[in-house]
Each structure stands twice: as C-alpha cells, then as structure tokens.
Design a protein around this motif. Structure first.
Motif, PDB file in Angstrom:
ATOM      1  N   LEU A  19      55.493  74.559  49.268  1.00 31.51           N
ATOM      2  CA  LEU A  19      56.285  74.336  50.481  1.00 31.51           C
ATOM      3  C   LEU A  19      55.929  75.411  51.500  1.00 31.51           C
ATOM      4  O   LEU A  19      56.080  76.602  51.238  1.00 31.51           O
ATOM      5  N   VAL A  20      55.421  74.978  52.646  1.00 28.38           N
ATOM      6  CA  VAL A  20      55.008  75.920  53.685  1.00 28.38           C
ATOM      7  C   VAL A  20      56.172  76.141  54.645  1.00 28.38           C
ATOM      8  O   VAL A  20      56.707  75.195  55.221  1.00 28.38           O
ATOM      9  N   THR A  21      56.558  77.398  54.807  1.00 25.18           N
ATOM     10  CA  THR A  21      57.663  77.748  55.686  1.00 25.18           C
ATOM     11  C   THR A  21      57.154  78.288  57.011  1.00 25.18           C
ATOM     12  O   THR A  21      56.015  78.736  57.127  1.00 25.18           O
ATOM     13  N   GLY A  22      58.020  78.215  58.007  1.00 21.46           N
ATOM     14  CA  GLY A  22      57.707  78.759  59.325  1.00 21.46           C
ATOM     15  C   GLY A  22      58.978  79.333  59.920  1.00 21.46           C
ATOM     16  O   GLY A  22      59.439  80.402  59.521  1.00 21.46           O
ATOM     17  N   TYR A  23      59.581  78.594  60.859  1.00 21.52           N
ATOM     18  CA  TYR A  23      60.833  79.021  61.473  1.00 21.52           C
ATOM     19  C   TYR A  23      61.937  79.093  60.422  1.00 21.52           C
ATOM     20  O   TYR A  23      62.035  78.223  59.547  1.00 21.52           O
ATOM     21  N   SER A  24      62.771  80.143  60.479  1.00 16.73           N
ATOM     22  CA  SER A  24      63.879  80.341  59.535  1.00 16.73           C
ATOM     23  C   SER A  24      63.395  80.303  58.085  1.00 16.73           C
ATOM     24  O   SER A  24      64.038  79.700  57.210  1.00 16.73           O
ATOM     25  N   ALA A  25      62.279  80.941  57.831  1.00 18.94           N
ATOM     26  CA  ALA A  25      61.703  80.936  56.487  1.00 18.94           C
ATOM     27  C   ALA A  25      62.669  81.480  55.447  1.00 18.94           C
ATOM     28  O   ALA A  25      62.665  81.052  54.287  1.00 18.94           O
ATOM     29  N   GLU A  26      63.549  82.404  55.863  1.00 20.27           N
ATOM     30  CA  GLU A  26      64.486  83.006  54.915  1.00 20.27           C
ATOM     31  C   GLU A  26      65.460  81.984  54.322  1.00 20.27           C
ATOM     32  O   GLU A  26      66.029  82.196  53.244  1.00 20.27           O
ATOM     33  N   TYR A  28      64.744  79.400  52.921  1.00 23.51           N
ATOM     34  CA  TYR A  28      64.131  78.804  51.736  1.00 23.51           C
ATOM     35  C   TYR A  28      63.940  79.809  50.598  1.00 23.51           C
ATOM     36  O   TYR A  28      63.458  79.421  49.524  1.00 23.51           O
ATOM     37  N   ASP A  29      64.299  81.069  50.823  1.00 19.25           N
ATOM     38  CA  ASP A  29      63.962  82.105  49.851  1.00 19.25           C
ATOM     39  C   ASP A  29      64.525  81.833  48.452  1.00 19.25           C
ATOM     40  O   ASP A  29      63.898  82.169  47.443  1.00 19.25           O
ATOM     41  N   LYS A  30      65.720  81.252  48.378  1.00 18.99           N
ATOM     42  CA  LYS A  30      66.362  81.024  47.075  1.00 18.99           C
ATOM     43  C   LYS A  30      65.994  79.674  46.459  1.00 18.99           C
ATOM     44  O   LYS A  30      66.416  79.368  45.341  1.00 18.99           O
ATOM     45  N   LEU A  31      65.234  78.877  47.169  1.00 15.36           N
ATOM     46  CA  LEU A  31      64.921  77.532  46.689  1.00 15.36           C
ATOM     47  C   LEU A  31      64.220  77.526  45.337  1.00 15.36           C
ATOM     48  O   LEU A  31      64.545  76.712  44.463  1.00 15.36           O
TER      49      LEU A  31
END
Length: 233
Positions: A19-26, A28-31
């Motif tokens: 899963l590639v994160t960008g905006y508001s990446a934080e 997804y940190d616990k996903l």
C-alpha cells in the motif's frame, strides 16, 4: 474504502499487499497490525508527481518477478470486479465498465479486444463507451515495462508527473498487449468530491449490499441443498 479493498483481496486469497501512502500517511501507520499482509511504502513526492511514481515505489519493494493486481485507493466496487481479474486467462488485463456519467471518466479505446489508448478527453478515443475502472491485473513483464517507460520519461522531462494508466500503460501497450475486459453492468465509483461521495453512499452502496446479500443467500441455499442430499443418500 481501503479496508474494504483489503477485505476483498484477502477473500480472494491475496497474501501480500503493498500500500503506497502519500497525504496523511500517518493515518495508515497502524494498519499492518490489523492486516499483517500489508506493507506500507511512502511516496514522499506525492504532492508533485503522478500515479506512476507511486506505482514505481511499490515495484521497487516488490521486485520485478511478481504478477499483481493494481487497485486505486478511492474506489467502491462490487467484489466480483476482483474475481473477474483473478480468474482471467490474460496475463495483463484492465477492467472497464459502461459509462457511469459520474464525472472525471477515463475512456478506453480498444483494438481487437486489447488496449489501444486511454484518455479523459472523450474526443481522443474513437468510441467513448468503455470506462476505466481503476482495477488491473499486471504481469511482472508489463510492470517492468511500465517502470522502464517511467524511468525514460523522468530522464527526458526531469519530473515524475506521469500517470500509470493514460501514459505508462498506453506507452507500452503496443509491444505488451493488454486485454480489456468490459463488464457493462458493473457497479462501481470513485470518490474525488462530494458528488461522487453522495453517489456511492446513496446509490451504489445500497445496491451492492442488496446484490451481495442475494449472492450469499443463494450460496447458503445451495450448501443446504447439498447437505440435505448427502443425508438422504
């Protein structure tokens, strides 16, 4: 939307998800704690580059030897969309539907069942009757070709503003045939703005729930019939 896609991917046996994160990446940190099959990769240049740059981030982590499903993150869709691609005999295939009239469509032009071009401008395709869904099956060979096209584009232009579909896929489809699967009645929508959100919540979601509930009931009925027959025998 992302977690729904994760549930569907797990249902269809996908065991590794990048899963590639960008905006508001934080956010997804616990996903990965809930979904151990998820690996997070951050595209630090998300604000200035295109979707192919994000795909390149994933490809760098995955390596060059894996086939994969490619999903955009802002989609709501019937689960059968994934089933169609998982069961496809084509190594490379993009999923299209009939016109949704939702706005911001990407139109697909085909030749003999394969991708010829894609554009958000309906005037640039011969028949604006196939709409790109944003779910694809990509072979390792096609993935490498798209990444190579991206690298050459960056070297020429000096920037990374390349889309994975209307530019990278189109750039390589002449030498790497990409099948186009048309599912005219597929229910799906992306959410870019408030009108898209309203369409998904008020129109698509209730209908998808009804259809998928009906399918579950049919399967349960079939299972019960098989069980009853076994007892009689």
């Amino acid at each position: 939307l992302v977690e729904r896609s994760l549930r569907l991917l797990r249902h269809f046996g996908i065991q590794r998800i990048v899963l590639v994160t960008g905006y508001s990446a934080e956010d997804y940190d616990k996903l990965p704690l809930q979904w151990p099959e998820v690996e997070l990769v951050h595209n630090s240049g998300y604000a200035d580059n295109g979707s192919m740059a994000s795909l390149a981030c994933a490809l760098d982590v995955m390596g060059t030897g894996e086939d994969f499903l490619l999903l955009e993150s802002d989609l709501f869709y019937e689960g059968r969309a994934l089933e169609l691609l998982v069961e496809s005999q084509a190594p490379d295939v993009i999923l299209t539907s009939g016109p949704t009239k939702a706005g911001d469509e990407v139109w697909v032009q085909t030749r003999l069942g394969h991708l010829q071009t894609m554009s958000k401008d309906p005037q640039e395709v011969s028949d604006a009757d196939k709409e790109f869904v944003g779910i694809c099956r990509v072979s390792a060979v096609l993935g490498r070709a798209m990444q190579d096209a991206f690298t050459r584009s960056v070297e020429r232009s000096g920037h990374q503003r390349m889309s994975y579909e209307t530019q990278a896929m189109v750039a390589v489809c002449t030498h790497h045939p990409i099948a186009v699967h048309l599912e005219p009645s597929l229910l799906w929508g992306e959410i870019d703005d408030a009108s898209h959100y309203a369409r998904v919540v008020n129109v698509l979601a209730p209908e998808v729930r009804r259809l998928e509930g009906s399918l579950r009931a049919q399967r349960q009925s079939s299972d019960s019939a098989v069980g009853s027959g076994a007892q009689e025998v």
